[in-house]
Scaffold this motif. Sequence first.
Motif, PDB file in Angstrom:
ATOM      1  N   ALA A 106       0.829  -1.201   0.000  1.00 18.38           N
ATOM      2  CA  ALA A 106       0.000   0.000   0.000  1.00 18.38           C
ATOM      3  C   ALA A 106       0.866   1.254   0.000  1.00 18.38           C
ATOM      4  CB  ALA A 106      -0.927  -0.005   1.219  1.00 18.38           C
ATOM      5  N   TRP A 107       1.960   1.227   0.757  1.00 14.26           N
ATOM      6  CA  TRP A 107       2.893   2.365   0.773  1.00 14.26           C
ATOM      7  C   TRP A 107       3.460   2.609  -0.617  1.00 14.26           C
ATOM      8  CZ3 TRP A 107       8.389   2.093   0.178  1.00 14.26           C
ATOM      9  CH2 TRP A 107       9.074   3.277   0.468  1.00 14.26           C
ATOM     10  N   SER A 108       3.831   1.539  -1.313  1.00 14.33           N
ATOM     11  CA  SER A 108       4.349   1.668  -2.671  1.00 14.33           C
ATOM     12  C   SER A 108       3.294   2.246  -3.615  1.00 14.33           C
ATOM     13  CB  SER A 108       4.822   0.302  -3.173  1.00 14.33           C
ATOM     14  OG  SER A 108       5.155   0.354  -4.542  1.00 14.33           O
ATOM     15  N   ASN A 109       2.056   1.779  -3.478  1.00 11.86           N
ATOM     16  CA  ASN A 109       0.989   2.258  -4.356  1.00 11.86           C
ATOM     17  C   ASN A 109       0.721   3.740  -4.149  1.00 11.86           C
ATOM     18  OD1 ASN A 109       0.671  -0.283  -5.463  1.00 11.86           O
ATOM     19  ND2 ASN A 109      -0.958  -0.880  -4.041  1.00 11.86           N
ATOM     20  N   ARG A 110       0.839   4.196  -2.894  1.00 12.36           N
ATOM     21  CA  ARG A 110       0.613   5.623  -2.638  1.00 12.36           C
ATOM     22  C   ARG A 110       1.683   6.487  -3.273  1.00 12.36           C
ATOM     23  NH1 ARG A 110      -1.374   3.869   2.225  1.00 12.36           N
ATOM     24  NH2 ARG A 110       0.671   3.935   3.215  1.00 12.36           N
ATOM     25  N   GLN A 111       2.894   5.925  -3.412  1.00 15.93           N
ATOM     26  CA  GLN A 111       3.962   6.701  -4.039  1.00 15.93           C
ATOM     27  C   GLN A 111       3.791   6.733  -5.564  1.00 15.93           C
ATOM     28  OE1 GLN A 111       5.610   8.113  -1.649  1.00 15.93           O
ATOM     29  NE2 GLN A 111       4.642   6.729  -0.183  1.00 15.93           N
ATOM     30  N   GLY A 112       2.978   5.849  -6.096  1.00 13.61           N
ATOM     31  CA  GLY A 112       2.737   5.819  -7.531  1.00 13.61           C
ATOM     32  C   GLY A 112       3.768   4.981  -8.258  1.00 13.61           C
ATOM     33  N   ASN A 113       3.576   4.846  -9.556  1.00 17.31           N
ATOM     34  CA  ASN A 113       4.478   4.032 -10.377  1.00 17.31           C
ATOM     35  C   ASN A 113       5.876   4.616 -10.459  1.00 17.31           C
ATOM     36  OD1 ASN A 113       2.447   2.195 -10.950  1.00 17.31           O
ATOM     37  ND2 ASN A 113       1.729   3.359 -12.726  1.00 17.31           N
ATOM     38  N   GLY A 114       6.011   5.876 -10.089  1.00 18.71           N
ATOM     39  CA  GLY A 114       7.322   6.522 -10.166  1.00 18.71           C
ATOM     40  C   GLY A 114       8.192   6.275  -8.959  1.00 18.71           C
ATOM     41  N   LEU A 115       7.783   5.356  -8.064  1.00 15.11           N
ATOM     42  CA  LEU A 115       8.570   5.082  -6.872  1.00 15.11           C
ATOM     43  C   LEU A 115       9.986   4.658  -7.264  1.00 15.11           C
ATOM     44  CD1 LEU A 115       8.795   4.606  -3.791  1.00 15.11           C
ATOM     45  CD2 LEU A 115       8.091   2.247  -4.223  1.00 15.11           C
ATOM     46  N   LYS A 116      10.959   5.449  -6.829  1.00 13.42           N
ATOM     47  CA  LYS A 116      12.350   5.142  -7.159  1.00 13.42           C
ATOM     48  C   LYS A 116      13.261   5.198  -5.939  1.00 13.42           C
ATOM     49  CE  LYS A 116      11.965   6.985 -11.869  1.00 13.42           C
ATOM     50  NZ  LYS A 116      12.472   7.975 -12.844  1.00 13.42           N
ATOM     51  N   SER A 117      12.681   5.459  -4.777  1.00 15.29           N
ATOM     52  CA  SER A 117      13.528   5.695  -3.617  1.00 15.29           C
ATOM     53  C   SER A 117      14.072   4.407  -3.000  1.00 15.29           C
ATOM     54  CB  SER A 117      12.764   6.492  -2.559  1.00 15.29           C
ATOM     55  OG  SER A 117      11.634   5.760  -2.103  1.00 15.29           O
ATOM     56  N   LEU A 118      13.223   3.407  -2.749  1.00 16.43           N
ATOM     57  CA  LEU A 118      13.642   2.234  -1.998  1.00 16.43           C
ATOM     58  C   LEU A 118      14.559   1.357  -2.840  1.00 16.43           C
ATOM     59  CD1 LEU A 118      13.339   0.850   0.734  1.00 16.43           C
ATOM     60  CD2 LEU A 118      11.476  -0.491  -0.233  1.00 16.43           C
ATOM     61  N   GLU A 119      15.811   1.243  -2.408  1.00 14.36           N
ATOM     62  CA  GLU A 119      16.807   0.474  -3.145  1.00 14.36           C
ATOM     63  C   GLU A 119      17.249  -0.787  -2.422  1.00 14.36           C
ATOM     64  OE1 GLU A 119      20.001   3.145  -3.873  1.00 14.36           O
ATOM     65  OE2 GLU A 119      18.890   4.362  -5.315  1.00 14.36           O
ATOM     66  N   GLU A 120      17.148  -0.797  -1.078  1.00 15.85           N
ATOM     67  CA  GLU A 120      17.616  -1.946  -0.308  1.00 15.85           C
ATOM     68  C   GLU A 120      16.556  -2.339   0.706  1.00 15.85           C
ATOM     69  OE1 GLU A 120      21.374  -3.350   2.534  1.00 15.85           O
ATOM     70  OE2 GLU A 120      21.436  -1.432   1.454  1.00 15.85           O
ATOM     71  N   LEU A 121      16.220  -3.619   0.732  1.00 16.73           N
ATOM     72  CA  LEU A 121      15.206  -4.143   1.640  1.00 16.73           C
ATOM     73  C   LEU A 121      15.777  -5.341   2.389  1.00 16.73           C
ATOM     74  CD1 LEU A 121      12.252  -4.177   2.666  1.00 16.73           C
ATOM     75  CD2 LEU A 121      11.707  -5.662   0.722  1.00 16.73           C
ATOM     76  N   VAL A 122      15.791  -5.249   3.722  1.00 21.62           N
ATOM     77  CA  VAL A 122      16.187  -6.365   4.579  1.00 21.62           C
ATOM     78  C   VAL A 122      14.902  -6.901   5.196  1.00 21.62           C
ATOM     79  CG1 VAL A 122      17.598  -7.106   6.532  1.00 21.62           C
ATOM     80  CG2 VAL A 122      18.393  -5.249   5.049  1.00 21.62           C
ATOM     81  N   THR A 123      14.538  -8.116   4.860  1.00 21.92           N
ATOM     82  CA  THR A 123      13.197  -8.597   5.181  1.00 21.92           C
ATOM     83  C   THR A 123      13.122  -9.270   6.539  1.00 21.92           C
ATOM     84  OG1 THR A 123      13.477 -10.810   4.258  1.00 21.92           O
ATOM     85  CG2 THR A 123      12.847  -9.053   2.735  1.00 21.92           C
ATOM     86  N   ALA A 124      11.890  -9.405   6.999  1.00 23.10           N
ATOM     87  CA  ALA A 124      11.592 -10.240   8.162  1.00 23.10           C
ATOM     88  C   ALA A 124      11.446 -11.676   7.670  1.00 23.10           C
ATOM     89  CB  ALA A 124      10.321  -9.741   8.836  1.00 23.10           C
ATOM     90  N   ASP A 125      10.828 -12.530   8.477  1.00 23.95           N
ATOM     91  CA  ASP A 125      10.744 -13.953   8.150  1.00 23.95           C
ATOM     92  C   ASP A 125       9.593 -14.218   7.169  1.00 23.95           C
ATOM     93  OD1 ASP A 125      11.345 -16.571   8.126  1.00 23.95           O
ATOM     94  OD2 ASP A 125      10.743 -16.994  10.190  1.00 23.95           O
ATOM     95  N   LEU A 126       9.797 -13.783   5.926  1.00 28.09           N
ATOM     96  CA  LEU A 126       8.778 -13.921   4.892  1.00 28.09           C
ATOM     97  C   LEU A 126       9.047 -15.159   4.040  1.00 28.09           C
ATOM     98  CD1 LEU A 126       8.615 -10.219   3.664  1.00 28.09           C
ATOM     99  CD2 LEU A 126       7.071 -11.341   5.261  1.00 28.09           C
ATOM    100  N   ASP A 127       7.980 -15.764   3.516  1.00 29.63           N
ATOM    101  CA  ASP A 127       8.185 -16.855   2.567  1.00 29.63           C
ATOM    102  C   ASP A 127       8.427 -16.272   1.185  1.00 29.63           C
ATOM    103  OD1 ASP A 127       5.705 -16.217   1.381  1.00 29.63           O
ATOM    104  OD2 ASP A 127       4.642 -17.635   2.672  1.00 29.63           O
ATOM    105  N   THR A 128       8.846 -17.108   0.265  1.00 30.53           N
ATOM    106  CA  THR A 128       9.249 -16.612  -1.053  1.00 30.53           C
ATOM    107  C   THR A 128       8.085 -16.017  -1.840  1.00 30.53           C
ATOM    108  OG1 THR A 128       9.051 -18.904  -1.833  1.00 30.53           O
ATOM    109  CG2 THR A 128      11.260 -18.097  -1.292  1.00 30.53           C
ATOM    110  N   LYS A 129       6.864 -16.482  -1.594  1.00 27.52           N
ATOM    111  CA  LYS A 129       5.715 -15.901  -2.297  1.00 27.52           C
ATOM    112  C   LYS A 129       5.531 -14.442  -1.905  1.00 27.52           C
ATOM    113  CE  LYS A 129       3.133 -20.195  -3.030  1.00 27.52           C
ATOM    114  NZ  LYS A 129       1.862 -20.926  -2.765  1.00 27.52           N
ATOM    115  N   ASP A 130       5.674 -14.145  -0.600  1.00 29.19           N
ATOM    116  CA  ASP A 130       5.562 -12.758  -0.153  1.00 29.19           C
ATOM    117  C   ASP A 130       6.730 -11.918  -0.653  1.00 29.19           C
ATOM    118  OD1 ASP A 130       3.140 -12.875   1.200  1.00 29.19           O
ATOM    119  OD2 ASP A 130       4.057 -13.615   3.048  1.00 29.19           O
ATOM    120  N   LEU A 131       7.907 -12.527  -0.739  1.00 30.04           N
ATOM    121  CA  LEU A 131       9.060 -11.794  -1.263  1.00 30.04           C
ATOM    122  C   LEU A 131       8.823 -11.396  -2.722  1.00 30.04           C
ATOM    123  CD1 LEU A 131      12.016 -13.887   0.235  1.00 30.04           C
ATOM    124  CD2 LEU A 131      11.261 -11.611   0.938  1.00 30.04           C
TER     125      LEU A 131
END
Length: 422
Positions: free
Chosen positions: A351-376
């Motif tokens: 939802a945060w990404s959608n609010r920024q629109g298709n032009g979202l270019k800021s987030l470059e690095e993501l360190v995830t929590a314990d997510l499965d590969t489908k969520d990744l």
Amino acid sequence: MLNPTGCFCDEVPDEVLENVLYFHQRVAEYRNTFGIPRVTAPVDAMRVCRKWFRVITMNPRFWTDVFLQDDVNVSIMKLQLQRTGQCLPLRLWLTSGAVAQTTTLDAILPYAKRLDGIFLEPLQLNLSPTFASPVRLNDMEKWIGMPLPNLRDLHLGAFTINEHPPTVRASLPKLENLSFGLTVPRFVFPQSGLRYLGFFSSLVTMRKLSEYMTHCQETLKTLNLEQVTMTDVDAPEGAFPHLVMPHVTEVVIKAPGGNSLAELLLTNVHYPKLCSLTFSASPGRRFGSWDEPAARDIHLPDLQILDFGGGIMPIGAFRDLLNSAPSVRKLVMPGFASEEQLGAAVNVLVAWSNRQGNGLKSLEELVTADLDTKDLVKLVQALPSVRTLDVSRVSKTQKAARDSEEGRWLREHVDNLVGLDE
């Protein structure tokens, strides 16, 4: 005993040998002394041969870190101080037992104007008030009351002051970095050029914390609170003022469960230039209360790094902080209390990404929590700007899915995939 014969270093120029010895000294590093390590003079190396002895004893920079223990030998300390020469700045590391020794203070006093840093009890890690070292207020004031025109770094570690309330008066015109351990005395000093303010396993009141922040409001750049306990949790609303910290670029809040200190500091204080926020509970611990929604709006328009570190975070805190920071370039996700909250966190990110629109270019690095590969996969599709995906914190069970279709998709679509193949 010195070796009277020549050694293989006889042909090495003194200045070269000096640099080799200097960069191989033993150091002790602490998390609460502004990244400044304590350097130990190479006393053992002095015994190698006469040349090494001469090079070490004749060069002041080997002796500028003065460490005073409870049973300090004053004669040896004076000899070390004499070897520091006339000009180089000095750093003083002392235990609480040394604070009470008048002879120690008298020996240091002639060198006070050269002191660049004073670190009291940096080694003390026991956080219980029962075992903290007691210090008399009068003794503390004698040390801080020395003429210290060039002191830049001051750390007062894990000790207790017998008098209550503790107030220390001092003139420290060049003080830039100030941190506290267990006891937080009230400092009275008219000048303020503080750039760093830190509290480590401290017991502090809202009033005292707000006084320090107000005092350095126009100069502070880094605020660091780790394992801080507010001793007036029942203070009435309004006990902590609304502040603007115009130059703060880094805030670290690592607090235990059971208090809302983090929310207080993020809703009552505005940081218009904040670039890095570390906000986490103790590893494996739940964070304290968090209003749903936050008591007041949070605005972090220029935040570049949002690091939730370890611990278990309320989904409300994650949502509110992420929504307040549209320009995040690196996001370190927290842990969550349930699979339901973990799924909700994925939806919050999308939802945060959608609010920024298709032009979202800021987030470059993501360190995830314990997510499965489908969520990744879902996150990478929603966050096309991500170039580095760090999954090294996911469980071994989740890593077993690295050969799945989703795992292969991630390898194809992420430039730098960290941890999936470990």
